[in-house]
Design an enzyme around this catalytic site. Sequence first.
Site, PDB file in Angstrom:
ATOM      1  N   SER A 128       0.828  -1.203   0.000  1.00 34.15           N
ATOM      2  CA  SER A 128       0.000   0.000   0.000  1.00 34.15           C
ATOM      3  C   SER A 128       0.858   1.247   0.000  1.00 34.15           C
ATOM      4  CB  SER A 128      -0.911   0.018   1.234  1.00 34.15           C
ATOM      5  OG  SER A 128      -1.623   1.240   1.256  1.00 34.15           O
ATOM      6  N   LYS A 182      -4.675  -6.630   2.987  1.00 34.38           N
ATOM      7  CA  LYS A 182      -4.554  -5.445   2.124  1.00 34.38           C
ATOM      8  C   LYS A 182      -5.931  -5.027   1.607  1.00 34.38           C
ATOM      9  CE  LYS A 182      -2.780  -2.342  -0.773  1.00 34.38           C
ATOM     10  NZ  LYS A 182      -3.663  -2.137  -1.881  1.00 34.38           N
ATOM     11  N   HIS A 185      -7.735  -3.363   4.375  1.00 34.98           N
ATOM     12  CA  HIS A 185      -7.121  -2.030   4.487  1.00 34.98           C
ATOM     13  C   HIS A 185      -7.784  -1.066   3.493  1.00 34.98           C
ATOM     14  CE1 HIS A 185      -4.463   0.914   2.591  1.00 34.98           C
ATOM     15  NE2 HIS A 185      -3.910   1.107   3.780  1.00 34.98           N
ATOM     16  N   ASN A 186      -7.925  -1.506   2.263  1.00 34.73           N
ATOM     17  CA  ASN A 186      -8.543  -0.637   1.257  1.00 34.73           C
ATOM     18  C   ASN A 186     -10.011  -0.370   1.579  1.00 34.73           C
ATOM     19  OD1 ASN A 186      -6.066  -1.075   0.024  1.00 34.73           O
ATOM     20  ND2 ASN A 186      -6.935  -1.073  -2.021  1.00 34.73           N
ATOM     21  N   GLU A 189     -10.102   2.175   4.103  1.00 33.45           N
ATOM     22  CA  GLU A 189      -9.768   3.440   3.428  1.00 33.45           C
ATOM     23  C   GLU A 189     -11.035   4.058   2.805  1.00 33.45           C
ATOM     24  OE1 GLU A 189      -6.369   2.986   0.709  1.00 33.45           O
ATOM     25  OE2 GLU A 189      -7.585   3.974  -0.817  1.00 33.45           O
TER      26      GLU A 189
END
Length: 475
Positions: A128, A182, A185-186, A189
Amino acid sequence: ATAQVGVVGLAVMGSNLARNFARHGYRVAVYNRTGAKTDELVRAHGDEGTFVPSAGLAGFVASLERPRRVVIMVKAGGPTDAVIDELVPLLEPGDIVVDGGNAHFPDTVRREAALAEKGLHFVGAGISGGEEGALNGPSIMPGGPAASYAALGPMLEEISAHVDGVPCCTHVGPDGAGHFVKMVHNGIEYADMQLIAEAYDLMRHALGATPSELAQVFADWNAGDLDSFLIEITAEVLAHTDAETGKALVDVIVDEAGQKGTGRWTVQAALDLGVPVTGIAEATFARAVSSSVPQRRAARDLPAHVGTWDVADRDGFVEDVRKALYASKVVAYSQGFDQIAAASAEYGWDIDRGAMARIWRGGCIIRATFLDRITEAYQRDPGLPLLIADPYFADAVGEGVAAWRRIVSLAALNGVPAPAFSSSLAYYDALRAERLPAALVQAQRDFFGAHTYRRVDKDGTYHTLWSEDRREVVA
Ligand code: NBP
């Protein structure tokens, strides 16, 4: 064989990652399908370290020390499979293939199993931080076999971002664990960005504030416990004037948000796992609503019956919005960590949630001071069932809950959509509720589908004979 690590795929991410390795003193083999990109990298940045360019994949593989460490940075999906298929016959048992692209985690699980059969280590690594991160230190979330981390981890840790001297990289767990984390995580976000956007929108409507005035509000917030990359860039965006019109740039940008798919994947995976990630889902749908052009046009004249904003205490309102944002943000992260825990249990990944918060502190888009508090919460209780229930967060959210309610009610009364704020509050209240109307839903299910129910006063499973004499029977 002279290179210590190799990068396949030299578009923006791959070339920046290769330069990052080279700047850290590694001899980096580089290869790209279109040779001109390889040449361009060496021409423009050859002075930053030692690059070993190859025009073909065989030469690239031959230039690597064993066990070979090959990082693939090509377009996710078919292109990644194409590169793997071409690469595998050239490798030998013990070699390590890293996929640093944005792979969907089931693909990573499949690829890991296929390469393991050939004695190769496959590491799906979430990376990232975009191009800037790839060059100067990303947050790296490597999955794959633990054994491969011994040969690979130190190198990745070295090129990752560091916060307080601690690398933003750790072994996440087996096979798809890295790409799963990941992905979440996105998703987080997406939620974080939507919450910030709602805070901005509410203040604009309620206070009639200009973007540049609000830039200052976000800059002030960035000095407190909301300190984060996303708040910081929000202040910068809001302060930016369009050169052509002299208006705030945010006012000349079409209000339709795009998406590349990781938010959608996160929500899809959450639905499969049965984990409510309402913050991420609302954020993903909010982008879809913004892009629902015909529907938005058709809705323009629908009745509204909205009130008018009448904010006497402007500073108090801003502080209320800040508290609502903070509380909603805690909910979104709490839900994301629940999703990681559920997947970890489902797939046997044994993911340390505190460590995930730690490696997100730098390099990545959701980097924030706040993540330290999350790491501490999981250190206090590694099995913590609910992040919001950690004493620190329970206090922090509790301190803002009255403000959160005021803001959500005012948004509804005045017709300003705040889907992530409102659904986060609804989630909070649902978790707190002593009784939920789910009892009624379960009764309805029993009525039309004989889906049975459990009782509060005794063990067992029951069914009411709804279409007969409505006697209750043991199911
Ligand atoms: P792209 O995703 O645009 O991919 C371009 C690269 O893939 C080029 O090197 C291209 O080679 C190569 N490639 C393709 Br397309 N098909 C190929 C094939 N069949 N065989 C061999 N090579 C092939 O590059 P990027 O934006 O640098 O991203 C790389 C990865 O990193 C992606 O998975 C992306 O999702 C991920 N990622 C990107 C960002 C970001 O901010 N951009 C952030 C985080 C992660 P060519 O030059 O010969 O066409």
